[in-house]
Write a protein that holds these residues in place. Structure first.
Motif, PDB file in Angstrom:
ATOM      1  N   MET A 264       0.846  -1.195   0.000  1.00 59.13           N
ATOM      2  CA  MET A 264       0.000   0.000   0.000  1.00 59.13           C
ATOM      3  C   MET A 264       0.880   1.243   0.000  1.00 59.13           C
ATOM      4  N   PRO A 265       0.460   2.296  -0.703  1.00 58.93           N
ATOM      5  CA  PRO A 265      -0.779   2.388  -1.488  1.00 58.93           C
ATOM      6  C   PRO A 265      -0.578   2.142  -2.984  1.00 58.93           C
ATOM      7  N   ASP A 266       0.642   1.720  -3.409  1.00 57.07           N
ATOM      8  CA  ASP A 266       0.915   1.637  -4.847  1.00 57.07           C
ATOM      9  C   ASP A 266       0.538   0.303  -5.474  1.00 57.07           C
ATOM     10  N   LEU A 267       0.130  -0.674  -4.670  1.00 56.09           N
ATOM     11  CA  LEU A 267      -0.277  -1.998  -5.123  1.00 56.09           C
ATOM     12  C   LEU A 267       0.844  -2.758  -5.825  1.00 56.09           C
ATOM     13  N   ALA A 268       2.096  -2.485  -5.440  1.00 58.90           N
ATOM     14  CA  ALA A 268       3.224  -3.271  -5.930  1.00 58.90           C
ATOM     15  C   ALA A 268       3.196  -4.653  -5.290  1.00 58.90           C
ATOM     16  N   ASP A 269       3.822  -5.629  -5.939  1.00 59.43           N
ATOM     17  CA  ASP A 269       3.835  -6.999  -5.429  1.00 59.43           C
ATOM     18  C   ASP A 269       4.409  -7.063  -4.024  1.00 59.43           C
ATOM     19  N   ALA A 270       3.746  -7.819  -3.175  1.00 57.26           N
ATOM     20  CA  ALA A 270       4.266  -8.142  -1.842  1.00 57.26           C
ATOM     21  C   ALA A 270       4.319  -9.663  -1.734  1.00 57.26           C
ATOM     22  N   THR A 271       3.961 -10.207  -0.591  1.00 54.71           N
ATOM     23  CA  THR A 271       4.069 -11.646  -0.359  1.00 54.71           C
ATOM     24  C   THR A 271       2.964 -12.407  -1.095  1.00 54.71           C
ATOM     25  N   VAL A 272       3.305 -13.609  -1.559  1.00 54.58           N
ATOM     26  CA  VAL A 272       2.301 -14.547  -2.053  1.00 54.58           C
ATOM     27  C   VAL A 272       2.165 -15.649  -1.007  1.00 54.58           C
ATOM     28  N   TYR A 273       1.014 -15.704  -0.357  1.00 58.76           N
ATOM     29  CA  TYR A 273       0.785 -16.679   0.710  1.00 58.76           C
ATOM     30  C   TYR A 273       0.174 -17.947   0.097  1.00 58.76           C
ATOM     31  N   PRO A 274       0.882 -19.080   0.145  1.00 54.90           N
ATOM     32  CA  PRO A 274       0.357 -20.312  -0.454  1.00 54.90           C
ATOM     33  C   PRO A 274      -0.926 -20.760   0.236  1.00 54.90           C
ATOM     34  N   SER A 275      -1.866 -21.253  -0.566  1.00 53.88           N
ATOM     35  CA  SER A 275      -3.112 -21.743   0.022  1.00 53.88           C
ATOM     36  C   SER A 275      -3.638 -22.944  -0.738  1.00 53.88           C
ATOM     37  N   GLY A 276      -3.883 -22.818  -2.026  1.00 55.91           N
ATOM     38  CA  GLY A 276      -4.529 -23.874  -2.778  1.00 55.91           C
ATOM     39  C   GLY A 276      -5.945 -23.464  -3.140  1.00 55.91           C
ATOM     40  N   ALA A 277      -6.635 -24.328  -3.875  1.00 59.11           N
ATOM     41  CA  ALA A 277      -7.990 -24.017  -4.347  1.00 59.11           C
ATOM     42  C   ALA A 277      -8.998 -24.191  -3.202  1.00 59.11           C
ATOM     43  N   TYR A 278      -9.958 -23.333  -3.035  1.00 58.79           N
ATOM     44  CA  TYR A 278     -10.154 -22.098  -3.774  1.00 58.79           C
ATOM     45  C   TYR A 278     -10.071 -20.957  -2.779  1.00 58.79           C
ATOM     46  N   PRO A 279      -9.210 -19.943  -3.030  1.00 57.08           N
ATOM     47  CA  PRO A 279      -9.096 -18.840  -2.067  1.00 57.08           C
ATOM     48  C   PRO A 279     -10.457 -18.184  -1.820  1.00 57.08           C
ATOM     49  N   ALA A 280     -10.767 -17.927  -0.546  1.00 57.98           N
ATOM     50  CA  ALA A 280     -12.091 -17.385  -0.218  1.00 57.98           C
ATOM     51  C   ALA A 280     -12.046 -16.229   0.760  1.00 57.98           C
ATOM     52  N   ASP A 281     -10.971 -16.087   1.543  1.00 55.28           N
ATOM     53  CA  ASP A 281     -11.016 -15.102   2.620  1.00 55.28           C
ATOM     54  C   ASP A 281      -9.624 -14.868   3.173  1.00 55.28           C
ATOM     55  N   ALA A 282      -9.460 -13.751   3.892  1.00 55.32           N
ATOM     56  CA  ALA A 282      -8.221 -13.444   4.603  1.00 55.32           C
ATOM     57  C   ALA A 282      -8.555 -12.474   5.723  1.00 55.32           C
ATOM     58  N   ALA A 283      -7.746 -12.471   6.770  1.00 55.70           N
ATOM     59  CA  ALA A 283      -7.938 -11.555   7.898  1.00 55.70           C
ATOM     60  C   ALA A 283      -6.615 -11.407   8.638  1.00 55.70           C
ATOM     61  N   TRP A 284      -6.435 -10.256   9.288  1.00 58.21           N
ATOM     62  CA  TRP A 284      -5.199  -9.936  10.007  1.00 58.21           C
ATOM     63  C   TRP A 284      -5.444  -9.872  11.509  1.00 58.21           C
ATOM     64  N   SER A 285      -4.405 -10.182  12.271  1.00 59.86           N
ATOM     65  CA  SER A 285      -4.416  -9.867  13.693  1.00 59.86           C
ATOM     66  C   SER A 285      -4.280  -8.363  13.848  1.00 59.86           C
ATOM     67  N   ALA A 286      -4.758  -7.826  14.962  1.00 64.54           N
ATOM     68  CA  ALA A 286      -4.754  -6.375  15.146  1.00 64.54           C
ATOM     69  C   ALA A 286      -3.354  -5.789  15.195  1.00 64.54           C
ATOM     70  N   ASP A 287      -2.359  -6.610  15.579  1.00 61.44           N
ATOM     71  CA  ASP A 287      -0.985  -6.109  15.602  1.00 61.44           C
ATOM     72  C   ASP A 287      -0.265  -6.306  14.276  1.00 61.44           C
ATOM     73  N   SER A 288      -0.982  -6.787  13.262  1.00 59.57           N
ATOM     74  CA  SER A 288      -0.447  -7.006  11.907  1.00 59.57           C
ATOM     75  C   SER A 288       0.671  -8.039  11.848  1.00 59.57           C
TER      76      SER A 288
END
Length: 469
Positions: A264-288
């Motif tokens: 943020m805020p330029d939307l440049a590539d950051a981490t790719v978090y491996p998951s598998g099919a089918y991505p549906a959701d994400a959430a952060w802890s309050a301390d990031s």
């Protein structure tokens, strides 16, 4: 993290017995992953969670209030169902009958207000302590708001076209004043997110068509401005999760089969978090420090949710829901330090079943068990040669969460050590009890009730009872 499931119906609604101790064997080894889990995601063993039934008649959204030890549950629009409040384990606390038809809800950054999108026609602010209405945000005719986010000193809602001619964003500077209507970004079915670490910014994109264009929109001024835009960030947008420190946004799209993050805020590539099919959701802890990523339509042994440290591609924790229980998108929640998370699943076949899963490194989930029991007694008088048997169970498919499913118990009899003969079989259902009779021969007969989950997710179990004639 504001992606809510909408249905056509919702939109159109606007326009003497000795008993041995039960023994359980280990489930079989997991089958090969058919859901596309990457090697990195497979490095951590998934714990199993059966979840707890939510005290709701319908379900659309959930919000965490860690300070007050609450979860807020939205039951959707069209039936007049109220806001429901539970404790952090999903145990009922209260119904807020003054606030009904809620499609989305979120705590304000100061945690003093709970913002709710109601009836596709307004946004309401509640006092988070008393849950009484404190302010209202009016909506122009033809705009149907269904998701809401606070950012800086503004309130932003994503709206559907209900006569205005376009979907888009509504931006309020204060309650009881008309919002700014913005349609130069996502203008079909917006998915939005914001965080206290990036005040005045909204991450947004449209679900409902592909490929996805992701926007960072500055709403601090009189007219919203696009700060950055990135095209072709995936297909079938599900969710955005902006880290509380405002530095990274994780996108969940149906494809590709991994969770991409952008700076943020330029939307440049950051981490790719491996998951598998089918991505549906994400959430952060309050301390990031921690990001939870979730996927839907997994097989019996694929993890449904994975926890990662920010910037890491190796998960620290994984949880698996029962086959057929799919993650409801937009429901992942994580506590302040990443030690506990929550998610809601729904049954893929019987969607009235909503289960709350609570899990994490410091909070073991409710694990699957198979508690079977059989009792036996002889009849009286002319029926003394008949055994009356009662089979009871508390899992895997009993209780209010257990409608449906091809899970069966069966019972056998063996007299004087002879071969076992099956004489009764039934489906495990919501009653938790079944009855059977058996004509007793001379001698000692042992009755054994069995359960075996052929998918290997629930542990097998059995229990025995004996009668002598």
């Amino acid at each position: 993290m504001r992606a809510r499931i909408l249905t056509l119906g919702m939109v159109s609604a606007i326009a003497a017995v000795s008993v041995t101790t039960s023994a359980y064997g280990a489930p079989p080894a997991p089958a090969a992953d058919s859901g596309g889990t990457t090697a990195a995601a497979a490095q951590v063993s998934a714990v199993k969670s059966v979840g707890t039934p939510l005290p709701v008649d319908d379900f659309r959204a959930i919000e965490l209030d860690e300070d007050r030890g609450r979860l807020y549950l939205a039951q959707g629009v069209g039936t007049g169902l109220p806001l429901v409040v539970t404790d952090l384990d999903g145990q009922f606390q209260q119904r807020v009958t003054a606030v009904t038809d809620v499609s989305d809800l979120v705590l304000a950054d100061d945690h003093r207000r709970l913002l709710v999108a109601q009836g596709f026609n307004r946004v309401t602010a509640l006092d988070a302590d008393s849950l009484t209405v404190k302010a209202a945000y009016p909506v122009p005719s033809g705009a149907c708001p269904y998701v809401v986010e606070p950012t800086g000193d503004k309130i932003v809602a994503g709206f559907l076209d209900c006569g205005l001619g376009s979907g888009g964003l509504l931006v309020w500077s204060s309650p009881d004043t008309p919002p700014t209507v913005y349609t130069a970004g996502p203008n079909y079915e917006p998915v939005i997110d914001a965080s206290a670490g990036a005040p005045g910014l909204i991450v947004a994109g449209d679900t409902g068509y592909s490929p996805v264009t992701t926007y960072v929109i500055d709403v601090t001024g009189t007219t919203p401005q696009i700060r950055s835009r990135r095209t072709d960030t995936g297909e079938n947008l599900q969710d955005y999760a902006l880290s509380p420190d405002g530095t990274e946004v994780v996108e969940s799209t149906g494809y590709p089969y991994e969770h991409h993050a952008y700076r943020m805020p330029d939307l440049a590539d950051a981490t790719v978090y491996p998951s598998g099919a089918y991505p549906a959701d994400a959430a952060w802890s309050a301390d990031s420090s921690t990001v939870a990523i979730g996927r839907s339509d997994t097989s019996s042994f694929d993890p449904d949710v994975l926890l990662y440290k920010k910037g890491s591609t190796t998960p620290t924790y994984a949880v698996d829901f029962r086959s057929g229980d799919n993650l409801w998108k937009g429901t992942l929640l994580v506590n302040r330090d990443g030690s506990r998370a929550w998610a809601v699943s729904y049954d893929d076949y019987y969607q009235e079943r909503y289960l709350l899963h609570s899990f994490g490194p410091a909070h073991p989930p409710k694990a699957p068990v198979t508690d079977l029991a059989v009792t036996a007694a002889t009849g009286s008088g002319k029926q003394k040669g008949t055994a009356n048997l009662t089979v009871t169970w508390s899992s895997p498919m009993s209780g209010p969460s257990g409608a449906g499913g091809d899970h069966y118990w069966w019972i056998t009899a063996s007299t004087n050590g002879g071969p076992e003969k099956e004489f009764g079989r039934g489906r495990m259902d919501t009653t938790g009890k079944a009855s059977a009779t058996y004509a007793l021969p001379k001698g000692t007969t042992t009755f054994t009730v069995h359960y075996q989950d052929f998918e290997g997710w629930y542990p097998p179990g059995y229990d025995t009872a004996t009668l002598t004639r």
